[in-house]
Every structure is written in structure tokens, then in C-alpha cells.
Design an enzyme around this catalytic site. Sequence first.
Site, short mmCIF file in Angstrom:
data_model
loop_
_atom_site.label_atom_id
_atom_site.label_comp_id
_atom_site.label_asym_id
_atom_site.label_seq_id
_atom_site.Cartn_x
_atom_site.Cartn_y
_atom_site.Cartn_z
N HIS A 244 -7.89 3.87 2.73
CA HIS A 244 -6.88 3.95 3.79
C HIS A 244 -7.52 3.55 5.12
CE1 HIS A 244 -4.55 6.09 0.84
NE2 HIS A 244 -5.48 7.00 0.73
N GLN B 69 -8.80 2.74 -4.15
CA GLN B 69 -8.09 2.46 -2.91
C GLN B 69 -8.87 2.91 -1.68
OE1 GLN B 69 -5.05 6.06 -2.39
NE2 GLN B 69 -4.86 5.16 -4.43
N GLU C 190 -7.69 12.18 4.49
CA GLU C 190 -7.10 13.15 3.57
C GLU C 190 -8.14 14.10 3.02
OE1 GLU C 190 -5.42 10.08 1.08
OE2 GLU C 190 -6.91 10.37 -0.48
N ARG D 292 -5.00 -1.19 -1.99
CA ARG D 292 -5.54 -1.10 -3.34
C ARG D 292 -6.59 -2.19 -3.58
NH1 ARG D 292 -0.08 -1.32 -5.19
NH2 ARG D 292 0.72 0.79 -4.93
N HIS E 3 -11.89 5.47 -2.65
CA HIS E 3 -11.72 6.65 -3.51
C HIS E 3 -10.68 6.42 -4.59
CE1 HIS E 3 -8.62 6.98 -0.37
NE2 HIS E 3 -7.89 7.56 -1.29
ZN ZN Z 1 -5.79 8.05 -1.09
#
Ligand code: ZN
Length: 326
Positions: free
Chosen positions: A104, A102, A121, A199, A179
Site C-alpha cells: 500500500h 501486495q 495497517e 498487487r 505483505h
Molecule cells: Zn494489505
Amino acid sequence: MTIKPYPLQFKAVMKERIWGGKALERFGLELPDGAIGEGWMISDHPNGITTVANGPLAGQGLDQIREAYGKEWFGRSGFSEKNSRFPLLIKLLDCNDDLSIQVHPNDHYEQLPAGELGKTEMWYVLDAKPGARIIYGLKESIDRAALEQAIANGSITDVMNIVPVEAGDAFYIPAGTVHALCSGVVVAEIQQNSDTTYRLYDYNRPGLDGQLRELHIEDSLNVIAYNGAGAARMKTAAAQPNNWLTIAASPYFSVDKGVVEAAWTLSTHASSCVILIVAEGSGLLRWPDGVIAANAGDCFLLPATLGQYELDGHMTVLRSIIPDVK
Ligand code: ZN
């Protein structure tokens, strides 16, 4: 009635995931039936708001805390009149199986759902089975065309940078970094308050409803930073007792690791609240008006106006703050 600031603990919101398991039980968390992949420990996101579990504000949602006390308690950089949510989302993840590959978006992607932010993240690995690995970025020189080709050929994992992982590793995953957490790891995740995931690949496996989960190839290809977004990984064993070791620094959060071996006096600052995650061990968290037990898996939100506090015992703690806006 004015309530004096105190360390807030929350009742976690548990999320069933096809890749989840039961590992979060080791943190004393009560898990519902099913494969539980995510414990949202501190959340002010509409998809799962955590409620205070301790003290005079017990039962109130983090959204209510924000409304009533956000300006003082979240601090200068933690509270924004414009963006109405608490800026971070704190999770514990049990990756009993592979997560989808995936990516972001960042805050500026035009196709972001209304009200959503991008998602940068970081992970701190709490536990990893022998041989566990993580997908961490693309191999060098893989551009959009090469990635599209690999997707078309069904050979996407060949163009991924796959690295071994062990407990104590920290990964910084800025928006735009491809990642995947893979089976056999338990991590603490500190991220922007966002629930937007694109995804690329899901191993052709059925979701909880028996259907293949949706892929978002076009959005993924649009938001990937092909030349890198500044992802980083580090070993953190160098952390010295009662000293902070910075393990992630971004415009959205900065995270330090501290190994508590004796009473350690600390203080919050007006610029930001402090989030503490106990990664390992146990001890006490004291402040002028009280004391609370701290055990592995516990997460605390310390209001910016709390002032002096003390950690004691034998434990490894992650401390996150929201950096001052430049
Ligand atoms: Zn993630």
C-alpha cells in the site's frame, strides 16, 4: 434532539473475495452466499459504509454520525475538518486462501486516487491453522532491481520474508511494506481508512469473474520501502489481566491488548474515540446509561465524550485510539 453518547455497534458490510471462506460465521455474523473474505465492521469508506445497529441512532451510516456528531464523538485527533472520513477502517478477515502479494502507498504518493489516503495497517491473529504463514516484508538486501528480476523470473516468493504465524501474534505493516496474508488465518485488521492496494503477484489464479485480477507492478515498485518502513511483529501472550499491552503504535492508530478477568473501569478521553474489538471470550460493556453484551468478533465505537465505562467478564479485547496529532 441531542443524543447522549453511547457505544455504537454497526451492521458489518461483507465482501466476497476469491480467497475468502465462511469462517466469519463463528462470530455470529450473517454471511451472504459466496466466499466471504472481509467483514468491514466499522467503516466510513465510500466502498462500504457501515450503519449503526443499536440504540437511538440505529440505521444511520457512520458518515451521517460523522456529520452530526463527529467533532465531539470522534475526538480532537479523530475528527478533521479537512479529511472528511472517519480515520480508521476496522475489518475481520477470513483468509481461506492466499491473498495477493501486495503493498500500500503512504499518504504522499502522487498517483493516489483522488480522496484516497495511504494505508498503514496492523493485524491481530485471531486464529491460525497449524503451519500457517504470512509474507511480511522483503528479504534483506532485496532492492528494486532484485525484485524486478524476481518478478521477471517468476520467482517472487523467493525474495519474500515468509514467517510462521499463530493466534495471538500481532503484525504492524506500515505503508510501503510488501505483505500477504496466507491461507489458514483469521485476523482482526486495524488500518487507515483507505481501499488502495497495489498487487505484485496473484498466483496466476482467476478472480471472481474468471479473469486474472489486475496487477500494479509499476505502482508497487514505486511505493515499496526497500530499506524497510518499520514493520514489526510481536507475540502478545505477556498481556496481564486488566492491564493494557501496547501491540502497535503509529501516527494513525495505537492498539493495546487487554485480557479482562474481572470488572475493569476505564474511561474515554476528549482526544480520541475508542474502538474496542473483542478478540476472544465474552463479557459485558457497561456505561452510565446502559449495558451491552460483548462477544468475540464484536466491535464497538465509544465516543470520546462517553467518559467512564467498564469491561467485565472473561474476554480478550483490542483497544484502538487515534493518537494526538503531533
Ligand atoms: Zn494489505
